[in-house]
Enzyme design. Structure first.
Site, PDB file in Angstrom:
ATOM      1  N   THR A 167       0.818  -1.210   0.000  1.00 37.97           N
ATOM      2  CA  THR A 167       0.000   0.000   0.000  1.00 37.97           C
ATOM      3  C   THR A 167       0.853   1.261   0.000  1.00 37.97           C
ATOM      4  OG1 THR A 167      -1.442   1.309   1.444  1.00 37.97           O
ATOM      5  CG2 THR A 167      -0.136  -0.357   2.531  1.00 37.97           C
TER       6      THR A 167
ATOM      7  N   TYR B 142      -1.489   0.086  10.306  1.00 42.22           N
ATOM      8  CA  TYR B 142      -1.790  -0.589   9.030  1.00 42.22           C
ATOM      9  C   TYR B 142      -0.576  -0.519   8.102  1.00 42.22           C
ATOM     10  CZ  TYR B 142      -3.608  -1.217   4.293  1.00 42.22           C
ATOM     11  OH  TYR B 142      -3.785  -1.638   2.991  1.00 42.22           O
TER      12      TYR B 142
HETATM   13  N1  NAD Z   1      -8.782  -1.362  -1.367  1.00 46.49           N
HETATM   14  C1  NAD Z   1      -7.736  -0.530  -1.432  1.00 46.49           C
HETATM   15  O1  NAD Z   1      -7.862   0.647  -1.824  1.00 46.49           O
HETATM   16  C2  NAD Z   1      -6.369  -1.044  -1.044  1.00 46.49           C
HETATM   17  C3  NAD Z   1      -5.292  -0.139  -1.086  1.00 46.49           C
HETATM   18  C4  NAD Z   1      -4.017  -0.609  -0.743  1.00 46.49           C
HETATM   19  C5  NAD Z   1      -3.814  -1.943  -0.415  1.00 46.49           C
HETATM   20  N2  NAD Z   1      -4.879  -2.790  -0.375  1.00 46.49           N
HETATM   21  C6  NAD Z   1      -4.610  -4.190   0.007  1.00 46.49           C
HETATM   22  O2  NAD Z   1      -5.250  -5.065  -0.890  1.00 46.49           O
HETATM   23  C7  NAD Z   1      -5.639  -6.267  -0.238  1.00 46.49           C
HETATM   24  C8  NAD Z   1      -7.087  -6.590  -0.573  1.00 46.49           C
HETATM   25  O3  NAD Z   1      -7.895  -5.503  -0.142  1.00 46.49           O
HETATM   26  P1  NAD Z   1      -9.446  -5.413  -0.472  1.00 46.49           P
HETATM   27  O4  NAD Z   1      -9.774  -3.964  -0.677  1.00 46.49           O
HETATM   28  O5  NAD Z   1      -9.808  -6.385  -1.532  1.00 46.49           O
HETATM   29  O6  NAD Z   1     -10.060  -5.843   0.934  1.00 46.49           O
HETATM   30  P2  NAD Z   1     -11.179  -6.939   1.299  1.00 46.49           P
HETATM   31  O7  NAD Z   1     -11.422  -6.786   2.765  1.00 46.49           O
HETATM   32  O8  NAD Z   1     -12.332  -6.840   0.371  1.00 46.49           O
HETATM   33  O9  NAD Z   1     -10.415  -8.298   0.994  1.00 46.49           O
HETATM   34  C9  NAD Z   1      -9.635  -8.994   1.920  1.00 46.49           C
HETATM   35  C10 NAD Z   1     -10.020 -10.459   1.805  1.00 46.49           C
HETATM   36  O10 NAD Z   1      -9.145 -11.218   2.632  1.00 46.49           O
HETATM   37  C11 NAD Z   1      -9.918 -12.079   3.464  1.00 46.49           C
HETATM   38  N3  NAD Z   1      -9.100 -12.274   4.668  1.00 46.49           N
HETATM   39  C12 NAD Z   1      -8.738 -11.355   5.609  1.00 46.49           C
HETATM   40  N4  NAD Z   1      -7.905 -11.898   6.499  1.00 46.49           N
HETATM   41  C13 NAD Z   1      -7.741 -13.207   6.135  1.00 46.49           C
HETATM   42  C14 NAD Z   1      -6.977 -14.289   6.648  1.00 46.49           C
HETATM   43  N5  NAD Z   1      -6.207 -14.152   7.725  1.00 46.49           N
HETATM   44  N6  NAD Z   1      -7.051 -15.483   6.006  1.00 46.49           N
HETATM   45  C15 NAD Z   1      -7.827 -15.648   4.914  1.00 46.49           C
HETATM   46  N7  NAD Z   1      -8.549 -14.653   4.385  1.00 46.49           N
HETATM   47  C16 NAD Z   1      -8.503 -13.448   4.982  1.00 46.49           C
HETATM   48  C17 NAD Z   1     -11.240 -11.386   3.674  1.00 46.49           C
HETATM   49  O11 NAD Z   1     -12.291 -12.256   3.997  1.00 46.49           O
HETATM   50  C18 NAD Z   1     -11.435 -10.742   2.294  1.00 46.49           C
HETATM   51  O12 NAD Z   1     -12.076 -11.622   1.402  1.00 46.49           O
HETATM   52  C19 NAD Z   1      -5.382  -6.049   1.254  1.00 46.49           C
HETATM   53  O13 NAD Z   1      -4.194  -6.735   1.616  1.00 46.49           O
HETATM   54  C20 NAD Z   1      -5.200  -4.541   1.368  1.00 46.49           C
HETATM   55  O14 NAD Z   1      -4.332  -4.184   2.413  1.00 46.49           O
HETATM   56  C21 NAD Z   1      -6.149  -2.371  -0.670  1.00 46.49           C
END
Ligand code: NAD
Length: 337
Positions: free
Chosen positions: A117, A141
C-alpha cells in the site's frame, strides 16, 4: 502451474480470480470470509474457507493443487481500526504473511505477489512518490504491511523465491460487466461513500480538511481502476515467470484528483446532488498521495484500460445500484451469500 490467491473472495482478490479464471489459469482460493463473500468466487474455482496463516491448510492446498505462485491479498485494511487495535493488524497482516511465506518456502513455491500500500510511505516529501522514497508509515496498518515487505525481501534473499511487491494507491471501480464490486459493509473508501450518497443510502459525505495547500483545499488521491490493478498483477506474474528479479512497484495512474473533484465526478456520472459536509483535518491524514508510475510502466507489460475518473465512477455506480437492489429485494445483506 496453479496460482493460489489468498483473500480471493474480497474486493480486489475476487476481480483477480475472475481475470485468472477467464484467462484459463488454474487458480485456487483461500479466504476466511471475514470481509469476503463466497458468491464472488466462480463456481469452478476451488475455495478453501480458512486462514491464510494456517500453515497446515496452506501446505495441503499447495501440494494438492501444485501451487507454484501465490498472490497474497488476505489482510485487514481499515486504517483507523489499525490505530485502535494495532495488534490485530500485526497479527493479520504481518504474522499471517510470515506463516504463509513459511509454508510457501517449505513447499518450494517460487513466485509471490504481495498486496502492499501507499500507506508505507506515510507523508511523502515528494509527490509523485517514487518507490525509492523513505518509508515512514503513520499508522499500524502501514507498518504492518511494511514489515511484511521486509520479511518478503529477506526471505527471497535466502530462498529460491522471487517476489513482486505492489504498492496500491486508491483502488476504485468495479467489474465493467457488473458481476462483482466493493460490497464490504461499512467500507470507508471515499468513492464508495459518494456512491452510497448517490444511491440514496446516505444523506451526505463528510470531507475532512478543506485548508490544505491544494487547488481547492482538499486532499489529493491517485485512483486506479480495480481491473487495471488486476492486469498489473497478471503482468507481474508474467514478469516473474519469465525470470524477472524481485521488484517493488507503485500501482496508480500517476494522476491526482482532489476529494472535491472526485465527488464532482460522482455527481456528473450519477446526475444526483452529493451534499458535502466539511470538517477539520483528521490526525494522520495525508495531504497528497500520487504515484510515480515510471517503474511500473518500464518493468511490466501493462497498459491501463480505464484511466478515467468518470469511467471508474460509472462502473462503481452501476455496481452500487445492483448491490442496493439485491440487498433490498432480499431484505438481507449480501454477506450471507
Ligand atoms: N482497497 C484498497 O484501496 C487497497 C489499497 C491498498 C492496499 N490494499 C490491500 O489489498 C488487499 C485486498 O484488499 P481489499 O480492498 O480487496 O479488501 P477486502 O477486505 O475486500 O479483501 C480482503 C479479503 O481477505 C480475506 N481475509 C482477511 N484476512 C484473512 C486471513 N487471515 N485469512 C484468509 N482470508 C482473509 C477477507 O475475507 C477478504 O475476502 C489487502 O491486503 C489490502 O491491504 C487495498
Amino acid at each position: 502451474m496453479t496460482v493460489l490467491v489468498t483473500g480471493g473472495a474480497g474486493y480486489i482478490g475476487s476481480h483477480m480470480v475472475l481475470a485468472l479464471a477467464e484467462a484459463g489459469e488454474s487458480v485456487v482460493v483461500i479466504d476466511n470470509l471475514s470481509t469476503g463473500f463466497s458468491a464472488f468466487v466462480p463456481n469452478e474455482v476451488p475455495l478453501f474457507i480458512g486462514d491464510a496463516g494456517d500453515e497446515n491448510l496452506v501446505d495441503g492446498v499447495i501440494s494438492q493443487h501444485g501451487v507454484d505462485s501465490i498472490i497474497h491479498f488476505a489482510g485487514s485494511i481499515v486504517v483507523p481500526e489499525s490505530v485502535r487495535d494495532p495488534l490485530l493488524y500485526y497479527q493479520n497482516n504481518t504474522m499471517t504473511t510470515r506463516s504463509l511465506l513459511n509454508a510457501a518456502v517449505k513447499r518450494g513455491v517460487s513466485r509471490f505477489i504481495f498486496s502492499s500500500t501507499a500507506a508505507v510511505y506515510g507523508n511523502p516529501d515528494q509527490v509523485p512518490v517514487p518507490e525509492t522514497a523513505p518509508t515512514r508509515p503513520t499508522s499500524p496498518y502501514g507498518s504492518s504491511k511494511l514489515m511484511a515487505e521486509i520479511m518478503l525481501h529477506d526471505t527471497a534473499a535466502a530462498h529460491d523465491l522471487n517476489y513482486a511487491v505492489l504498492r496500491y494507491f486508491n483502488v476504485a471501480g468495479a467489474d465493467p460487466q457488473g458481476r462483482i464490486g466493493l460490497a464490504t459493509v461499512g467500507a470507508t473508501h471515499l468513492m464508495k461513500i459518494a456512491m452510497e450518497v448517490a444511491t440514496g443510502q446516505r444523506a451526505k459525505i463528510d470531507v475532512y480538511g478543506t485548508d490544505y495547500p491544494t487547488q481547492d483545499g482538499t486532499a489529493i488521491r491517485d485512483f486506479i481502476h480495480v481491473c487495471d490493478l488486476v492486469q498489473a498483477h497478471r503482468a507481474a506474474l508474467a514478469y516473474l515467470r519469465a525470470g524477472g528479479p524481485s521488484v517493488t512497484l507503485n500501482c496508480g495512474y500517476g494522476r491526482g484528483y482532489s476529494v472535491l473533484e472526485t465527488i464532482e465526478a460522482v455527481r456528473r456520472v450519477s446526475g444526483r446532488a452529493i451534499p458535502v459536509q466539511t470538517a477539520s483535518r483528521r490526525p494522520g491524514d495525508i495531504m497528497s498521495m500520487v504515484a510515480d508510475t515510471s517503474r511500473l510502466r518500464a518493468v511490466l507489460d501493462w497498459t491501463p484500460a480505464y484511466d478515467n475518473l468518470d469511467t471508474i465512477a460509472a462502473h462503481a455506480l452501476a455496481w452500487e445500484h445492483k448491490l442496493f437492489l439485491e440487498r433490498h429485494s432480499s431484505g438481507e445483506q449480501r454477506a450471507s451469500a
